[in-house]
Design an enzyme around this catalytic site. Structure first.
Site, PDB file in Angstrom:
ATOM      1  N   CYS A   1       0.859  -1.199   0.000  1.00 12.39           N
ATOM      2  CA  CYS A   1       0.000   0.000   0.000  1.00 12.39           C
ATOM      3  C   CYS A   1       0.885   1.235   0.000  1.00 12.39           C
ATOM      4  CB  CYS A   1      -0.975  -0.019   1.169  1.00 12.39           C
ATOM      5  SG  CYS A   1      -0.226  -0.428   2.759  1.00 12.39           S
ATOM      6  N   SER A   2       0.931   1.960   1.108  1.00 12.87           N
ATOM      7  CA  SER A   2       1.756   3.173   1.129  1.00 12.87           C
ATOM      8  C   SER A   2       2.236   3.487   2.537  1.00 12.87           C
ATOM      9  CB  SER A   2       0.961   4.352   0.570  1.00 12.87           C
ATOM     10  OG  SER A   2      -0.226   4.519   1.319  1.00 12.87           O
ATOM     11  N   CYS A   3       2.583   2.457   3.338  1.00 12.73           N
ATOM     12  CA  CYS A   3       3.120   2.691   4.677  1.00 12.73           C
ATOM     13  C   CYS A   3       4.338   3.603   4.571  1.00 12.73           C
ATOM     14  CB  CYS A   3       3.524   1.370   5.332  1.00 12.73           C
ATOM     15  SG  CYS A   3       2.116   0.282   5.601  1.00 12.73           S
TER      16      CYS A   3
END
Lengths: 195, 95
Positions: A102-104
């Site tokens: 995702c975009s951690c």
């Protein structure tokens, strides 16, 4: 750079806040505090941590043991934030951070992630051909340096502690911090002296 | 909570595909399923995101930082490059 919020979204948010405060889950003070720490988060926090680590071995050791502790030592609350880990570059190893799922992103020390960090292209390419991606950013990594791609998939957030560039002997913390950009903290670029 | 694997232990990521059995939320990347790696360190214990994502009661599980040789995972990988990934204990078995 952001577009104004839609009126219906704002109304929706107001209803949510009213419901949550009525049930005692959050207070207006807590929201204001959270808003203030979100607004304060920017790559300057990470840059300050790195510059200090280049100058102060005790700070460096503390930051490597717990990035969270180092951020809090700068007066920034990490309450409710995921733990922050710091990855130390050496003469033989460089780190580069991605979240393929995702975009951690370590928002406490870098602020909001840039669009490319969340892009499908970055997330899929950087695990396969990280050296090519770095070259496009203008940093060629020598073949004998191990490149370790850190896929941030779960409960930690990560930042890179790069090596201090040669030619910065005697520099102040502010001068050093200016070399540490967001891209350097993610590891897609290496710190460079101004031309 | 006692970790099952110590730093340095060779492990194998389970070759399991819950995606084929129904709705799920998995934090173990596809590209690592069935791959051998080495425990770099124990990161701590966290509530299992596979349950949290569905608002189910979630047990606490040990989370590891596991290192993989990049060339073994992707054909365009280059020696000595590595991948370092957070993997929960229930996704790991002894190699």
């Amino acid at each position: 750079m952001s577009t104004p919020a839609r009126a219906e979204s704002v109304a929706h948010l107001e209803r949510l806040i009213t419901a949550l405060t009525a049930k005692g889950h959050v207070s207006e003070d807590e929201l204001a505090l959270q808003q203030a720490s979100t607004d304060k988060a920017s790559p300057e926090v990470g840059a300050r941590m790195v510059a200090r680590a280049w100058l102060n071995p005790e700070w460096r050791a503390m930051m490597l043991r717990s990035g969270t502790e180092a951020v809090e030592a700068l007066g920034i609350s990490m309450a409710g934030a995921p733990p922050l880990g710091v990855l130390e570059d050496t003469a033989k190893r460089h780190h580069l951070i991605v979240c393929t799922l995702c975009s951690c992103y370590p928002r406490a020390v870098l602020g909001y992630p840039p669009y490319w960090y969340k892009s499908f292209s970055y997330r899929s390419r950087v695990v396969r051909e990280p050296r090519a991606v770095m070259a496009e950013w203008g940093s060629e990594l020598p073949d004998d340096i191990e490149l370790r791609v850190v896929d941030s998939t779960a409960d930690y957030r990560w930042m890179v502690l790069p090596r201090r560039p040669a030619g910065t002997e005697g520099w102040s913390e502010d001068q050093l911090a200016a070399l540490v950009t967001r891209d350097v903290l993610v590891g897609v670029a290496l710190p460079k002296l101004p031309a | 909570m006692t970790p099952r694997f110590a730093a340095g232990t060779q492990v194998l990521v389970k070759n399991d595909w819950p995606e084929e059995r129904g709705p799920c939320h998995i934090r173990t990347p596809h590209y690592l399923r069935g791959r051998p790696g080495r425990v770099e360190r124990v990161l701590g214990a966290f509530r299992n995101p596979e349950d949290l994502a569905f608002a189910r009661p979630a047990e606490t599980r040990v989370l590891y930082h596991v290192e993989f040789d990049q060339p073994g995972i992707f054909p365009d990988g280059q020696t000595p490059d590595k991948l370092l990934v957070e993997i929960f204990e229930h996704w790991l078995e002894a190699a």
